[in-house]
Design a protein around this motif. Structure first.
Motif, PDB file in Angstrom:
ATOM      1  N   PHE A 147       0.818  -1.215   0.025  1.00  0.00           N
ATOM      2  CA  PHE A 147      -0.015   0.252  -0.062  1.00  0.00           C
ATOM      3  C   PHE A 147       0.789   1.301  -0.067  1.00  0.00           C
ATOM      4  O   PHE A 147       1.698   1.348   0.776  1.00  0.00           O
ATOM      5  N   ILE A 148       0.657   2.221  -0.873  1.00  0.00           N
ATOM      6  CA  ILE A 148       1.033   3.427  -0.977  1.00  0.00           C
ATOM      7  C   ILE A 148       0.018   4.421  -0.874  1.00  0.00           C
ATOM      8  O   ILE A 148      -0.993   4.898  -1.861  1.00  0.00           O
ATOM      9  N   PHE A 149       0.126   5.174  -0.054  1.00  0.00           N
ATOM     10  CA  PHE A 149      -1.057   6.277   0.421  1.00  0.00           C
ATOM     11  C   PHE A 149      -0.408   7.676   0.074  1.00  0.00           C
ATOM     12  O   PHE A 149       0.693   8.039   0.378  1.00  0.00           O
ATOM     13  N   GLN A 150      -1.375   8.576   0.153  1.00  0.00           N
ATOM     14  CA  GLN A 150      -1.288   9.976   0.183  1.00  0.00           C
ATOM     15  C   GLN A 150      -0.260  10.521   1.403  1.00  0.00           C
ATOM     16  O   GLN A 150       0.762  11.362   1.508  1.00  0.00           O
ATOM     17  N   ASP A 151      -0.836   9.978   2.521  1.00  0.00           N
ATOM     18  CA  ASP A 151      -0.115  10.378   3.785  1.00  0.00           C
ATOM     19  C   ASP A 151       0.998   9.185   3.818  1.00  0.00           C
ATOM     20  O   ASP A 151       0.697   7.894   3.871  1.00  0.00           O
ATOM     21  N   TYR A 152       2.116   9.623   4.226  1.00  0.00           N
ATOM     22  CA  TYR A 152       3.097   8.738   4.357  1.00  0.00           C
ATOM     23  C   TYR A 152       3.097   7.685   5.373  1.00  0.00           C
ATOM     24  O   TYR A 152       3.606   6.718   5.326  1.00  0.00           O
ATOM     25  N   GLU A 169      -3.646   7.974  -4.548  1.00  0.00           N
ATOM     26  CA  GLU A 169      -3.212   9.229  -4.823  1.00  0.00           C
ATOM     27  C   GLU A 169      -1.908   9.555  -4.008  1.00  0.00           C
ATOM     28  O   GLU A 169      -1.815  10.583  -3.464  1.00  0.00           O
ATOM     29  N   PRO A 170      -0.873   8.597  -4.504  1.00  0.00           N
ATOM     30  CA  PRO A 170       0.353   8.854  -3.718  1.00  0.00           C
ATOM     31  C   PRO A 170       1.207  10.100  -4.015  1.00  0.00           C
ATOM     32  O   PRO A 170       2.195  10.503  -3.366  1.00  0.00           O
ATOM     33  N   THR A 171       0.895  10.804  -5.162  1.00  0.00           N
ATOM     34  CA  THR A 171       1.606  12.194  -5.428  1.00  0.00           C
ATOM     35  C   THR A 171       0.510  13.369  -4.850  1.00  0.00           C
ATOM     36  O   THR A 171       1.097  14.567  -5.283  1.00  0.00           O
ATOM     37  N   GLY A 172      -0.551  13.144  -4.311  1.00  0.00           N
ATOM     38  CA  GLY A 172      -1.321  14.080  -3.994  1.00  0.00           C
ATOM     39  C   GLY A 172      -0.786  15.172  -3.116  1.00  0.00           C
ATOM     40  O   GLY A 172      -1.166  16.457  -3.178  1.00  0.00           O
ATOM     41  N   ALA A 173       0.251  14.786  -2.315  1.00  0.00           N
ATOM     42  CA  ALA A 173       0.832  15.816  -1.235  1.00  0.00           C
ATOM     43  C   ALA A 173       2.294  16.369  -1.774  1.00  0.00           C
ATOM     44  O   ALA A 173       2.976  17.116  -1.193  1.00  0.00           O
ATOM     45  N   LEU A 174       2.610  16.066  -2.990  1.00  0.00           N
ATOM     46  CA  LEU A 174       4.067  16.333  -3.503  1.00  0.00           C
ATOM     47  C   LEU A 174       4.053  17.397  -4.561  1.00  0.00           C
ATOM     48  O   LEU A 174       2.965  17.458  -5.138  1.00  0.00           O
ATOM     49  N   ASP A 175       5.305  18.235  -4.590  1.00  0.00           N
ATOM     50  CA  ASP A 175       5.471  19.393  -5.472  1.00  0.00           C
ATOM     51  C   ASP A 175       5.801  18.329  -6.863  1.00  0.00           C
ATOM     52  O   ASP A 175       5.963  17.158  -6.721  1.00  0.00           O
ATOM     53  N   SER A 176       5.901  19.010  -8.099  1.00  0.00           N
ATOM     54  CA  SER A 176       5.990  18.711  -9.357  1.00  0.00           C
ATOM     55  C   SER A 176       7.129  17.652  -9.356  1.00  0.00           C
ATOM     56  O   SER A 176       7.135  16.564  -9.981  1.00  0.00           O
ATOM     57  N   LYS A 177       8.249  17.903  -8.887  1.00  0.00           N
ATOM     58  CA  LYS A 177       9.587  17.211  -9.147  1.00  0.00           C
ATOM     59  C   LYS A 177       9.576  15.931  -8.445  1.00  0.00           C
ATOM     60  O   LYS A 177       9.895  14.853  -8.970  1.00  0.00           O
TER      61      LYS A 177
END
Length: 255
Positions: A90-95, A170-178
């Motif tokens: 599992f990979i979630f938006q929250d780490y 949504e694993p990238t939901g809290a990340l910047d584009s890079k």
């Protein structure tokens, strides 16, 4: 070849009688080993409901979900716990990292729970850390690293056991584009080089463009399915945007 995951005529209803609400209806699809599949759709389409059932957090009202011909919702107790540990990552938006543990200790946690020998743990952790480019962070604590590094640590923890199916919500939901691009490229390389099977639930067309196949859900039913095949990722991104425009989904304009 038999599919790794088979979803057959899933229906999910909440409540009873006049207050009943059907979140999903007549959902059927297969995922084969080595696929990178995206699940997309407007808010409220039923993406999270479907993910929760695949993750065995919730059960369908009707229909069956099979993994390698085993009905996953017929398992109970220790059998279900063992199934999750051995087959799902599992990979979630929250780490969901433990602040009191180092990056290495966070990653190795599922291996320690499975009582893997220490030497094998070190080999597995170093291998997956290299995939996600976090070899130099293993001695650090979560508060000492960036959000993108935390998410790559969380992804490494999810994949260190080499699960049959990786579920990414949504694993990238809290990340910047890079940071998002770094994570998505790592997942794509894992899929291509290791034949890892990944299902990514996202509203973001950019994230979805890294997948090889997209299943769209609208109003709780399957709406459309598209395949990347020989397209460039940029061309596939545009096709995803075009489909979302017709079904009312959200898009992300970064590419």
């Amino acid at each position: 070849m038999e599919p790794l995951l088979k979803v057959e005529n899933i229906k999910k209803t909440y409540g009873k009688s006049s207050a009943a609400y059907t979140a999903l209806e007549n959902i059927s699809f297969d995922i084969h080993e080595g696929e990178f599949v995206g699940i997309m759709g407007p808010s409220g389409a039923g993406k999270s409901t479907l993910l929760n059932m695949l993750a065995t957090i919730d059960s369908p009202t009707e229909g069956k979900i099979y993994m390698r011909d085993v009905s996953i919702h017929d398992m109970k107790g220790a059998d279900l716990t063992d199934f999750r540990r051995d087959n799902l990552g599992f990979i979630f938006q929250d780490y969901n990292l433990l602040d009191s543990l180092t990056v290495k200790e966070n990653i190795l946690l599922p291996l320690a729970i499975a009582k893997m020998p220490a030497k094998e743990i070190d080999i597995s952790v170093n291998r997956i850390a290299k995939v996600f480019g976090i070899e130099d962070l293993l001695a650090k604590y979560p508060y000492q690293i960036s959000g993108g590094q935390k998410q790559r640590t969380a992804a490494a923890r999810a994949l260190v056991t080499e699960p049959a199916l990786i579920l990414a919500d949504e694993p990238t939901g809290a990340l910047d584009s890079k940071s998002a691009t770094d994570l998505l490229e790592s997942l794509s390389e894992l899929n291509e080089n290791n034949q890892s099977t990944i299902m990514l639930v996202t509203h973001d067309a950019y994230a979805a463009s890294f997948c090889r196949r997209i299943i769209f859900i609208k109003d709780g039913t399957l709406s459309k399915e598209i395949h990347r095949r020989g397209q460039t990722r940029k061309a596939f991104f545009q096709e995803i945007i075009d489909v979302l425009a017709t079904i009312g989904g959200e898009v992300d304009d970064v590419i």
